[in-house]
Design a protein around this motif. Sequence first.
Motif, short mmCIF file in Angstrom:
data_model
loop_
_atom_site.label_atom_id
_atom_site.label_comp_id
_atom_site.label_asym_id
_atom_site.label_seq_id
_atom_site.Cartn_x
_atom_site.Cartn_y
_atom_site.Cartn_z
N GLY A 172 6.05 -1.52 -10.33
CA GLY A 172 4.68 -1.06 -10.13
C GLY A 172 4.10 -1.55 -8.83
O GLY A 172 4.70 -2.34 -8.11
N LYS A 173 2.88 -1.09 -8.54
CA LYS A 173 2.17 -1.51 -7.33
C LYS A 173 0.68 -1.73 -7.62
O LYS A 173 -0.17 -1.56 -6.77
N VAL A 174 0.41 -2.11 -8.87
CA VAL A 174 -0.96 -2.32 -9.32
C VAL A 174 -1.40 -3.76 -9.09
O VAL A 174 -2.55 -4.03 -8.72
N LEU A 175 -0.50 -4.70 -9.32
CA LEU A 175 -0.86 -6.12 -9.31
C LEU A 175 -0.94 -6.70 -7.91
O LEU A 175 -1.73 -7.62 -7.67
N SER A 223 5.34 -8.16 -2.63
CA SER A 223 6.30 -7.06 -2.57
C SER A 223 6.17 -6.23 -3.83
O SER A 223 6.11 -6.79 -4.93
N SER A 224 6.10 -4.90 -3.68
CA SER A 224 6.10 -3.98 -4.82
C SER A 224 7.45 -3.29 -4.86
O SER A 224 7.81 -2.59 -3.91
N ILE A 225 8.18 -3.49 -5.96
CA ILE A 225 9.55 -2.99 -6.05
C ILE A 225 9.62 -1.87 -7.06
O ILE A 225 9.47 -2.10 -8.27
N ILE A 226 9.83 -0.64 -6.57
CA ILE A 226 9.87 0.54 -7.43
C ILE A 226 11.14 1.35 -7.20
O ILE A 226 11.79 1.78 -8.15
#
Length: 313
Positions: free
Chosen positions: A280-283, A298-301
Motif C-alpha cells: 500500500g501507499k496510505v501509511l 518506501s511504498s512497496i506494491i
Amino acid sequence: MRAFIFPGQGSQSVGMGKALADASVHAREVFQEVDDALGQNLFKLMSEGPESDLTLTENAQPAIMANAIATLRVLEIEGGISLADKAQYVAGHSLGEYSALCAAGAFDLGTTARLLKVRGQAMQAAVPVGVGAMAALLGADIDTAQKLADASAAEGEIVTVANDNDPSQVVISGHKAAVERAVGLVKDYGIKRGVLLPVSAPFHCPLMQPAAEAMAAALTENAPNAPVVPVIANVTAAPVSDAETIRNLLVQQVTGRVRWRESVRAMEEIGVAHFVELGGKVLTPMVKRSATGEVETSSIITMDDIEALLKSL
C-alpha cells in the motif's frame, strides 16, 4: 533501524495483487493459500470486483492482508532476504496489525485470514447498519478532536477518537447522530473540515464491544506465537513481543484507539529511520507528517518497487 509497516482498511481496490500474481508464483501461492483457508475465491474478487463486494469489511480485511503478505513473500523469497534480518520492528494500522503479526510469524497465513474474516463479520454484526458512523477531521490535532468529540456526545450517545493518524488527521467514531453533530461543529473548533467516511460500521469505539468479545473467543482458540521481531501495538504505541500480551491487546484494539501518530513517533525515538509499507501507499504520508525528524519511507506494491527496495537493503 527499519520497520515494515502494513496498511489498514480503505487501502483496498479492485485489481489489487493481480500484477504481482501475474509476475510471481510466490504471490500466487499466497493468494491460493488464503482462498483455501477461507473457502472462497477471494483473489478473484480482489482481481475483478465488484468493488461493492470487495469493500465489505469481511472481504476487505483478509484481502488487504493477503496483498501485503504476498508482497512480503515475493520480497523475501525472490530477494533472498528475511524480515528478521532487515527489519527491527513491524507495525500495522488497525487490521494491518494482523498483517504485521503474520509477517513476523506470530500467526500463520491461513490462521490470519480466518481471524480477519471473523473480525470483519463480527465488526459488521456489532452495530446495525445506519446506527453508527465515522468521520475524518482534517486539520485537527488530537486534543482538539477530543474536545469536539466530548462536546458532541449527548444523551447517552457515543462519539470518540478512533484513529489518531497524524498531526493533521483524526478519525472519530460512534453513534451516527453524534458523529454528524460533530461534523457540523468543526468550524467552531478551528478544524478545517469534517468528512463522513463511507464505512459500514463505527470501528474502534465502545459500540464494537460485541466484536471484541467475538475476537477474544477466536484468539483463545488461535493464540499467537511470539513474533520474531517486536510489533508496535496500536492501543499502546509501544513494542510488544509477549504472545499473551499480544492476544490481549488485539482484543482491546477492536474498541480502542489506533494510536498511529504515537506509534510512528515511538519507532522514531527507538531509532527507526526507514519505514517500508508493504502492499500500500496510505501509511507513508502519515509517517512523514508524524515524524519529528527526517525519515525515509518506501511504498512497496509492484515488482519494480520490490527490486528497487532490494537494491537499497
